[in-house]
Design an enzyme around this catalytic site. Structure first.
Site, PDB file in Angstrom:
ATOM      1  N   ARG A 175     -92.611  90.721 -78.314  1.00 28.01           N
ATOM      2  CA  ARG A 175     -91.402  90.197 -78.966  1.00 28.01           C
ATOM      3  C   ARG A 175     -90.377  89.916 -77.880  1.00 28.01           C
ATOM      4  O   ARG A 175     -90.556  90.269 -76.717  1.00 28.01           O
ATOM      5  CB  ARG A 175     -90.869  91.121 -80.080  1.00 28.01           C
ATOM      6  CG  ARG A 175     -91.022  92.591 -79.937  1.00 28.01           C
ATOM      7  CD  ARG A 175     -90.152  93.250 -78.907  1.00 28.01           C
ATOM      8  NE  ARG A 175     -88.771  92.845 -79.004  1.00 28.01           N
ATOM      9  CZ  ARG A 175     -87.920  92.847 -78.000  1.00 28.01           C
ATOM     10  NH1 ARG A 175     -88.300  93.235 -76.781  1.00 28.01           N
ATOM     11  NH2 ARG A 175     -86.666  92.466 -78.142  1.00 28.01           N
ATOM     12  N   GLY A 176     -89.263  89.286 -78.314  1.00 29.14           N
ATOM     13  CA  GLY A 176     -88.310  88.786 -77.336  1.00 29.14           C
ATOM     14  C   GLY A 176     -88.692  87.338 -77.060  1.00 29.14           C
ATOM     15  O   GLY A 176     -89.866  87.050 -76.776  1.00 29.14           O
ATOM     16  N   ARG A 183     -93.792  83.056 -86.040  1.00 32.00           N
ATOM     17  CA  ARG A 183     -92.373  83.420 -86.191  1.00 32.00           C
ATOM     18  C   ARG A 183     -91.535  82.145 -86.051  1.00 32.00           C
ATOM     19  O   ARG A 183     -91.819  81.321 -85.179  1.00 32.00           O
ATOM     20  CB  ARG A 183     -91.931  84.456 -85.132  1.00 32.00           C
ATOM     21  CG  ARG A 183     -92.566  85.818 -85.313  1.00 32.00           C
ATOM     22  CD  ARG A 183     -91.925  86.862 -84.404  1.00 32.00           C
ATOM     23  NE  ARG A 183     -90.686  87.369 -84.963  1.00 32.00           N
ATOM     24  CZ  ARG A 183     -89.858  88.184 -84.289  1.00 32.00           C
ATOM     25  NH1 ARG A 183     -90.141  88.546 -83.041  1.00 32.00           N
ATOM     26  NH2 ARG A 183     -88.747  88.616 -84.847  1.00 32.00           N
ATOM     27  N   GLN A 224     -85.054  97.991 -81.896  1.00 36.43           N
ATOM     28  CA  GLN A 224     -85.346  97.524 -80.533  1.00 36.43           C
ATOM     29  C   GLN A 224     -84.398  98.157 -79.502  1.00 36.43           C
ATOM     30  O   GLN A 224     -84.783  98.361 -78.346  1.00 36.43           O
ATOM     31  CB  GLN A 224     -85.217  95.992 -80.447  1.00 36.43           C
ATOM     32  CG  GLN A 224     -86.330  95.226 -81.131  1.00 36.43           C
ATOM     33  CD  GLN A 224     -86.015  94.899 -82.571  1.00 36.43           C
ATOM     34  OE1 GLN A 224     -85.224  95.580 -83.221  1.00 36.43           O
ATOM     35  NE2 GLN A 224     -86.640  93.865 -83.099  1.00 36.43           N
ATOM     36  N   ASP A 246     -82.230  83.886 -79.117  1.00 33.54           N
ATOM     37  CA  ASP A 246     -83.525  83.372 -79.565  1.00 33.54           C
ATOM     38  C   ASP A 246     -83.551  81.857 -79.688  1.00 33.54           C
ATOM     39  O   ASP A 246     -84.603  81.236 -79.567  1.00 33.54           O
ATOM     40  CB  ASP A 246     -83.915  84.001 -80.903  1.00 33.54           C
ATOM     41  CG  ASP A 246     -84.362  85.434 -80.680  1.00 33.54           C
ATOM     42  OD1 ASP A 246     -83.484  86.316 -80.649  1.00 33.54           O
ATOM     43  OD2 ASP A 246     -85.563  85.652 -80.465  1.00 33.54           O
ATOM     44  N   ASN A 299     -79.464  85.301 -82.502  1.00 28.39           N
ATOM     45  CA  ASN A 299     -80.024  86.477 -81.831  1.00 28.39           C
ATOM     46  C   ASN A 299     -80.236  87.547 -82.893  1.00 28.39           C
ATOM     47  O   ASN A 299     -79.938  87.354 -84.073  1.00 28.39           O
ATOM     48  CB  ASN A 299     -79.083  86.957 -80.712  1.00 28.39           C
ATOM     49  CG  ASN A 299     -79.755  87.966 -79.806  1.00 28.39           C
ATOM     50  OD1 ASN A 299     -80.888  87.772 -79.364  1.00 28.39           O
ATOM     51  ND2 ASN A 299     -79.099  89.085 -79.540  1.00 28.39           N
ATOM     52  N   LYS A 300     -80.753  88.672 -82.464  1.00 29.46           N
ATOM     53  CA  LYS A 300     -81.102  89.760 -83.382  1.00 29.46           C
ATOM     54  C   LYS A 300     -79.982  90.040 -84.382  1.00 29.46           C
ATOM     55  O   LYS A 300     -78.807  90.044 -84.032  1.00 29.46           O
ATOM     56  CB  LYS A 300     -81.416  91.010 -82.552  1.00 29.46           C
ATOM     57  CG  LYS A 300     -81.810  92.241 -83.312  1.00 29.46           C
ATOM     58  CD  LYS A 300     -82.918  92.036 -84.317  1.00 29.46           C
ATOM     59  CE  LYS A 300     -84.158  91.413 -83.737  1.00 29.46           C
ATOM     60  NZ  LYS A 300     -85.092  90.908 -84.785  1.00 29.46           N
TER      61      LYS A 300
HETATM   62  O1  MRU Z   1     -87.296  90.371 -83.240  1.00 29.02           O
HETATM   63  P1  MRU Z   1     -87.278  90.423 -81.753  1.00 29.02           P
HETATM   64  O2  MRU Z   1     -87.394  91.797 -81.206  1.00 29.02           O
HETATM   65  O3  MRU Z   1     -88.264  89.450 -81.142  1.00 29.02           O
HETATM   66  O4  MRU Z   1     -85.825  89.886 -81.375  1.00 29.02           O
HETATM   67  C1  MRU Z   1     -85.491  89.782 -80.019  1.00 29.02           C
HETATM   68  C2  MRU Z   1     -84.104  89.369 -79.769  1.00 29.02           C
HETATM   69  O5  MRU Z   1     -83.356  89.080 -80.662  1.00 29.02           O
HETATM   70  C3  MRU Z   1     -83.712  89.222 -78.328  1.00 29.02           C
HETATM   71  O6  MRU Z   1     -82.377  89.545 -78.145  1.00 29.02           O
HETATM   72  C4  MRU Z   1     -83.940  87.769 -77.891  1.00 29.02           C
HETATM   73  O7  MRU Z   1     -85.243  87.377 -78.182  1.00 29.02           O
HETATM   74  C5  MRU Z   1     -83.686  87.576 -76.458  1.00 29.02           C
HETATM   75  S1  MRU Z   1     -84.924  88.318 -75.458  1.00 29.02           S
HETATM   76  C6  MRU Z   1     -84.622  87.972 -73.863  1.00 29.02           C
END
Ligand code: MRU
Length: 370
Positions: free
Chosen positions: A51-52, A94, A217, A258, A268-269
């Site tokens: 993820r990320g 995703r 996370q 993202d 973002n998250k």
């Molecule tokens: O759901 P996730 O864990 O994939 O979400 C990740 C995030 O929101 C991160 O902040 C984003 O992907 C940037 S990672 C460098």
């Protein structure tokens, strides 16, 4: 950077094997799982084993290669059609992080350019290229392109580390949300790259990590990563961001992204936009770290970004021994939110720090490529 990053890279491609650090098992276990099929890769992305945004892009690029390397086809055109189909399948895992579609599109485009080149060469020599040879070599081209996407992300993160550090001062208290660290990228992280770099240079940061409900996370990954690197880190619940700001403990907020739209709105998250609004209220700079692979100029504003909706049980069941909500309760579980560009003090990219007006200045980053 002092931490041994090699130990915990999220994506390894060695001796033809695609290995992913299973992030659902962190912080308890550091286990790599091998991806053997396209279904393995789809599932690993959907379930957040990887993820990320940047790490998803790198994993998908290798994932496409391993899914097609044993594929048999009568013609290169047939092979290419299968590759496109598998790319679409992986892309459905995703929706929000643009790096997934960005990496897959880049892989498909590279394949198409190679095959077009083969046709031109065949036309010039007046012969017809052997289909089997073309298929063999296009597989190599795909493998190499995945490697390039991987290496470019390492370089982009290093560069973001330097640019980001220019905005920070020794001794600062810094809040982050979710995990945009080394395990969210090919290596080093986006918004945590300057923290590692600063740590190496004696900056003595005091990090605060939001736990980041519902998938934690921040608690499971960011506090683990930072602690492992010997960086001072304090874990807080998401609803404590305001009090640590009011206490005067936070000098800057750093987060990843993202997908950033052309006007600078950044997905973002979930929870990021609330942190940005609080930061504005308390006069704290809010920096979003966004490699150019995460900037999507074809999306005009944050309103056009598709937000992933996930199962409600992540909220009330996943981390608990028994259900933490009455049976049948309605849930709403968006995985991301959009931070309006007006709350973003600066966008840190591998090409430098970008300031408002974002609708003008983000576009300039791509000018020589358009
Ligand atoms: O759901 P996730 O864990 O994939 O979400 C990740 C995030 O929101 C991160 O902040 C984003 O992907 C940037 S990672 C460098």
């Amino acid at each position: 950077m002092k931490m041994n990053f090699e130990d915990i890279v999220p994506v390894r491609f060695t001796e033809g094997k695609l290995l992913l650090l299973d992030q659902t098992r962190l912080p308890g276990e550091e286990v790599y799982v091998e991806m053997e099929t396209k279904e393995d890769v789809w599932d690993a992305i959907y379930k957040l084993k990887v993820r990320g945004a940047p790490a998803i892009g790198v994993a998908a690029a290798y994932g496409l290669y391993i899914s097609v390397r044993d594929l048999k086809a009568d013609t290169a055109a047939e092979f290419a059609a299968e590759v496109r189909e598998i790319a679409d399948y992986l892309n459905s895992s995703r929706p929000t992080a643009v790096n997934l579609s960005w990496a897959l599109k880049r892989m498909v485009r590279t394949m198409e350019e190679y095959l077009e080149g083969c046709e031109e060469a065949a036309a010039e020599t007046g012969g017809s290229a052997e289909e089997e040879r073309k298929i063999h070599w296009v597989k190599e081209v795909l493998r190499m392109e995945a490697g390039r996407i991987h290496e470019e992300d390492v370089a982009a993160c290093r560069a973001m580390g330097e640019h980001g550090l220019s905005l920070l001062k020794p001794g600062m208290g810094i809040l982050t949300h979710c995990n945009a660290g080394t395990i969210a990228t090919a290596k080093y992280g986006t918004c945590l790259a300057p923290i590692y770099l600063g740590h190496e240079r004696g900056y003595d940061f005091h990090m605060f990590a939001d736990e980041t409900r519902p998938l934690l996370q921040g608690a499971r990954l960011t506090s683990w990563e930072l602690q492992r690197a010997g960086i001072d880190v304090t874990l807080i619940c998401d609803n404590m961001a305001s009090i640590v700001m009011k206490n005067g403990w936070i000098d800057a907020v750093v987060v990843g992204c993202d997908r950033m739209a052309a006007n600078g709105d950044g997905a973002n998250k979930i929870g990021t936009s609330g942190v940005a609004i609080l930061a504005k209220e308390y006069g704290i700079p809010f920096y979003m770290f966004v490699p150019t692979s995460t900037i999507d100029l074809s999306t005009a504003t944050g309103d056009d970004i598709v937000i992933e909706q996930r199962k409600g049980e992540e909220i009330y069941k996943m981390w608990y021994e028994k259900d933490m909500a009455p049976a049948g309760v309605k849930t709403y579980n968006p995985a991301f939110d959009v931070t309006d560009h007006k709350y973003i003090t600066a966008v840190v990219t591998e090409k430098g720090v970008v300031y408002p007006p974002y609708d003008v200045n983000l576009r300039k980053l791509f000018e020589e490529e358009v």
